[in-house]
Motif scaffolding. Sequence first.
Motif, short mmCIF file in Angstrom:
data_model
loop_
_atom_site.label_atom_id
_atom_site.label_comp_id
_atom_site.label_asym_id
_atom_site.label_seq_id
_atom_site.Cartn_x
_atom_site.Cartn_y
_atom_site.Cartn_z
N TYR A 23 -9.24 -4.10 -3.11
CA TYR A 23 -8.98 -3.80 -4.52
C TYR A 23 -9.87 -4.63 -5.45
O TYR A 23 -9.63 -4.68 -6.65
N LYS A 24 -10.92 -5.25 -4.87
CA LYS A 24 -11.83 -6.12 -5.65
C LYS A 24 -11.02 -7.18 -6.37
O LYS A 24 -11.09 -7.34 -7.59
N SER A 92 -7.63 -8.88 -10.32
CA SER A 92 -8.25 -7.77 -9.60
C SER A 92 -8.88 -6.78 -10.57
O SER A 92 -8.35 -6.55 -11.66
N GLU A 93 -10.00 -6.23 -10.13
CA GLU A 93 -10.65 -5.19 -10.94
C GLU A 93 -9.82 -3.92 -10.93
O GLU A 93 -9.77 -3.21 -11.93
N ASN A 94 -9.21 -3.63 -9.82
CA ASN A 94 -8.39 -2.42 -9.68
C ASN A 94 -6.92 -2.82 -9.58
O ASN A 94 -6.60 -3.84 -8.98
#
Length: 150
Positions: A23-24, A92-94
């Motif tokens: 999930y980056k 997290s990016e996502n």
Amino acid sequence: MPNFYFIKTRLKNKEIISSIKEYKAISIRPDLASLKGFISAALLAAKADFSRHENVANDFAVQWICRIACKRNINQALDFVMPKGDVVGIASENPLPKSVLSKMGLPIKYSNSKTALQNIASEYSIPPKALEKYGLEDLLIEKSIVSMLE
């Protein structure tokens, strides 16, 4: 802007990292994760590092951590941001699915005390005089930029 989570967990950091990597996302100390403006700026700086091929790490998450720690040495950066207790901060990016979050532990609310902010400033070698004039997150963003130029 990243998504932020604070989790009370019994898992080891390696287990958390393996759960969130796709999930980056990164797992860091909650006191640092609560500095959302700084963490967001570090994310953008890490993206810029990769686009200019000026990254010190091959892995994007590690580059993001180097930016947060203000260190070019990867091992020092990882040690600096690693959660030490049973509460972890995740950026997290996502967005993370609820199923992933529930496997890690119990989501909690987290905020820094004035003492915690003073400790962070001390760890980053920011003098108290500077804090009288500028905000901690602004100083950390500046420090992160300069640290990668050295």
